[in-house]
Design an enzyme around this catalytic site. Structure first.
Site, PDB file in Angstrom:
ATOM      1  N   GLU A  27       0.778  -1.357  -0.012  1.00 46.42           N
ATOM      2  CA  GLU A  27      -0.060  -0.240   0.196  1.00 46.42           C
ATOM      3  C   GLU A  27       0.835   1.308  -0.154  1.00 46.42           C
ATOM      4  O   GLU A  27       1.860   1.296   0.626  1.00 46.42           O
ATOM      5  CB  GLU A  27      -0.858  -0.151   1.247  1.00 46.42           C
ATOM      6  N   ASN A 174     -12.519  -1.092  -1.060  1.00 50.02           N
ATOM      7  CA  ASN A 174     -11.582  -1.879   0.077  1.00 50.02           C
ATOM      8  C   ASN A 174     -12.245  -1.483   1.379  1.00 50.02           C
ATOM      9  O   ASN A 174     -12.606  -0.087   1.635  1.00 50.02           O
ATOM     10  CB  ASN A 174     -10.128  -1.294   0.102  1.00 50.02           C
ATOM     11  N   GLU A 175     -12.525  -2.336   2.462  1.00 55.24           N
ATOM     12  CA  GLU A 175     -13.265  -2.243   3.439  1.00 55.24           C
ATOM     13  C   GLU A 175     -14.236  -0.932   3.443  1.00 55.24           C
ATOM     14  O   GLU A 175     -14.242   0.136   4.026  1.00 55.24           O
ATOM     15  CB  GLU A 175     -12.194  -1.469   4.395  1.00 55.24           C
ATOM     16  N   TYR A 242      -6.710  -8.844  11.529  1.00 52.71           N
ATOM     17  CA  TYR A 242      -5.248  -8.794  12.006  1.00 52.71           C
ATOM     18  C   TYR A 242      -5.345  -9.341  13.328  1.00 52.71           C
ATOM     19  O   TYR A 242      -6.385  -9.430  14.279  1.00 52.71           O
ATOM     20  CB  TYR A 242      -5.205  -7.258  12.349  1.00 52.71           C
ATOM     21  N   GLU A 297      -6.193  -9.259   3.626  1.00 51.15           N
ATOM     22  CA  GLU A 297      -5.341  -8.611   4.543  1.00 51.15           C
ATOM     23  C   GLU A 297      -5.123  -9.412   5.858  1.00 51.15           C
ATOM     24  O   GLU A 297      -6.202  -9.822   6.500  1.00 51.15           O
ATOM     25  CB  GLU A 297      -5.608  -7.148   4.889  1.00 51.15           C
ATOM     26  N   GLN A 346       2.138  -6.124   5.457  1.00 51.86           N
ATOM     27  CA  GLN A 346       2.255  -5.860   4.216  1.00 51.86           C
ATOM     28  C   GLN A 346       3.839  -6.245   3.563  1.00 51.86           C
ATOM     29  O   GLN A 346       4.620  -6.663   4.725  1.00 51.86           O
ATOM     30  CB  GLN A 346       2.127  -4.378   3.841  1.00 51.86           C
TER      31      GLN A 346
HETATM   32  O1  AHR Z   1      -2.984  -2.360   6.285  1.00 52.57           O
HETATM   33  C1  AHR Z   1      -3.235  -1.336   6.834  1.00 52.57           C
HETATM   34  C2  AHR Z   1      -4.919  -1.029   6.607  1.00 52.57           C
HETATM   35  O2  AHR Z   1      -5.525  -1.875   7.451  1.00 52.57           O
HETATM   36  C3  AHR Z   1      -5.373  -0.942   5.350  1.00 52.57           C
HETATM   37  O3  AHR Z   1      -5.200   0.021   4.524  1.00 52.57           O
HETATM   38  C4  AHR Z   1      -6.825  -1.139   5.547  1.00 52.57           C
HETATM   39  O4  AHR Z   1      -7.417  -1.959   4.350  1.00 52.57           O
HETATM   40  C5  AHR Z   1      -6.922  -1.963   6.823  1.00 52.57           C
HETATM   41  O5  AHR Z   1      -7.642  -1.380   7.802  1.00 52.57           O
END
Ligand code: AHR
Length: 488
Positions: A27, A174-175, A242, A297, A346
């Site tokens: 990103e 995205n999101e 995450y 992600e 990432q």
């Molecule tokens: O990876 C960091 C951020 O996490 C990304 O931009 C977003 O899609 C997610 O919330």
């Protein structure tokens, strides 16, 4: 030392492990692209078209299959036309999501596609739905993939690229439940349907369309979306999850300073992804015939390294991250009937990065080494495996998966998640006569990491697995990741 039995049944082939399960995410955030992947053509750091040569080489080594770009939250404020043509006249913008820094757009579409060609991986575009238009997206696809006569194909030629590129993976938004527009699933579904209508297949290119799916256990988003789109509209939905050691976004925890309790909490939190994959997967199979799940992600998210820009998400990477990576990759393999792609967040200098850079220096993290050790699974068939596991500290001690390639090489990946116990695994190979065995290990203290003064502290070492009749015996020291490859 404890002994555990295991069985691998090679007669039971379960599902295909798409190479894209070993995918990546880059990103415009912090130093992922700028000062990470891309240093510019005029940099004294050896580069090809501005992309660091050592990074290209490192990604080729792990057979990087796919990389997602340009975001993340950044994607929904990105206007691709600002990132083409002569660099001096490219429009500058504010990166409002990540530190409010100036984005000069010197890394744009041509640079990204050339980078993917150099690495030999599939490009995966995330298009702007939140603040972009259908026309913008349609033009982008035409610019990239159309071989005939058209304004966008001409623009590409004017920018020095005669032949179109191939583009398979197209993420539409995205999101969109958050930074991509704060939409409700029903509203997003309608917007998605409109955008995907104008995502055309030009010149033999076939798009694989990805709708924005849930964050972790947002089953209501998946339900709402799948009530309103079907197999005609999308090939997959995405999911983001995450791992936070503490589970608290305000105090996530340090990347390098943690006690055993926080370590085991991290493992417990990362294991939670399995249940989410199964539940979102169940919804997919109720509502659709073909749609798959992409874990767009994933990875550990810690507090940033002290003294660094909080908007840059720069964190160190220890053996804890290696164990987390091994657990997730084993889970994705085990669910490769549902999961067709997964992209760790990432690739460089951001979150659970594979690579860290500082000036001309580059470090491969423990997570990088796990991707290297697991690459032999790419494109294989998952085979049935079972380890007589034990649960300690609230988590299973051993993470595992096994697969076989067309040449009948058997690949077994194992992680010992315990910090104080060695396990000897005695593994029955059913339907397989292992004549040769090779093995590798990654192990160290759970806090150990690679930095610019000691870049090889955590590195892969050759290892030994032995044969005992029809069994193979592998010993797993505490906090270790092991790959065993058998040949008939
Ligand atoms: O990876 C960091 C951020 O996490 C990304 O931009 C977003 O899609 C997610 O919330």
């Amino acid at each position: 030392m404890k002994k555990l039995n295991a069985v691998i049944n090679t007669y039971n082939r379960k599902s295909h492990i798409n190479p894209e399960i070993y995918g990546h995410f880059s990103e415009h955030l912090g130093r992922c692209i700028y000062k990470g992947i891309y240093v510019g053509e005029d940099s004294p750091i050896p580069n090809i078209g501005g992309v660091r040569k050592d990074i290209i080489e490192a990604f080729r080594q792990i057979k990087m299959p796919v990389i997602r770009w340009p975001g993340g939250c950044f994607a929904d404020e990105y206007h691709w036309m600002d990132g083409i043509g002569p660099k001096e006249s490219r429009k500058k913008m504010v990166n409002t999501n990540w530190g409010g820094v100036t984005e000069d757009n010197s890394f744009g579409t041509n640079e990204f596609f050339n980078f993917c060609e150099a690495v030999g991986c599939e490009p995966y575009l995330s298009v702007n739905v939140g603040s972009g238009t259908v026309e913008e997206m349609a033009n982008w696809i035409e610019y990239i993939t159309f071989d005939g006569v058209s304004p966008m194909a001409q623009l590409r030629r004017d920018n020095g690229r005669e032949k179109p590129w191939k583009l398979k993976y197209l993420g539409i938004g995205n999101e969109n439940w958050g930074c991509g527009g704060n939409m409700r699933p029903e509203y997003y579904a309608d917007v998605y349907r409109r955008f995907q209508t104008f995502a055309k297949n030009f010149s033999g290119n076939r798009l694989f369309k990805v709708a924005c799916g849930p964050s972790d256990s947002q089953y209501n988003w998946t339900e709402g979306l799948l009530h309103n789109i079907n197999d005609m509209h999308a090939n997959a939905i995405s999911m983001h999850y995450y791992t936070l050691p503490t589970g608290d976004w305000q105090h996530k925890g340090s990347a390098t300073e943690f006690d055993d309790k926080e370590y085991y909490q991290t493992i417990e939190h990362t294991l939670a992804i399995e249940d989410m994959i199964e539940k979102h997967g169940a919804l997919l199979s109720i509502h659709t015939k073909q749609m798959k799940l992409i874990v767009d992600e994933w990875g550990c998210w810690y507090d940033v390294e002290p003294g660094t820009n909080p908007g840059f998400l720069y964190q160190q990477n220890t053996m804890r991250d290696a164990i987390v990576a091994a657990i997730n990759l084993n889970i994705f393999n085990q669910h490769s009937d549902i999961v067709c792609m997964a992209n760790i967040a990432q690739a460089v200098n951001v979150l659970q990065a594979l690579i860290l850079t500082e000036g001309e220096k580059m470090v491969k993290t423990p997570t990088y080494h796990v991707f290297d050790m697991f690459k032999a699974h790419q494109g294989n068939e998952l085979v049935d495996s079972f380890v007589e596991n034990e649960t300690r500290e609230g988590v299973p001690a051993i993470s595992y998966s096994a697969s076989m390639n067309e040449g009948r090489d058997l690949v077994i990946t194992l992680a010992n998640c315990m910090l104080d116990e060695t396990y000897e695994i005695s593994c029955d190979l059913c339907g397989y006569n292992a004549k040769e065995i090779e093995a590798q290990i990654l192990t160290n203290d759970v806090h150990a990491h690679n930095d610019f003064t000691d870049p090889e502290k955590v590195s892969i070492a050759p290892y030994k697995a032995t044969k005992d009749g029809d069994k193979i015996i592998v010993s797993l020291p505490p906090c270790s990741v092991v790959t065993v490859i058998c040949h008939e």
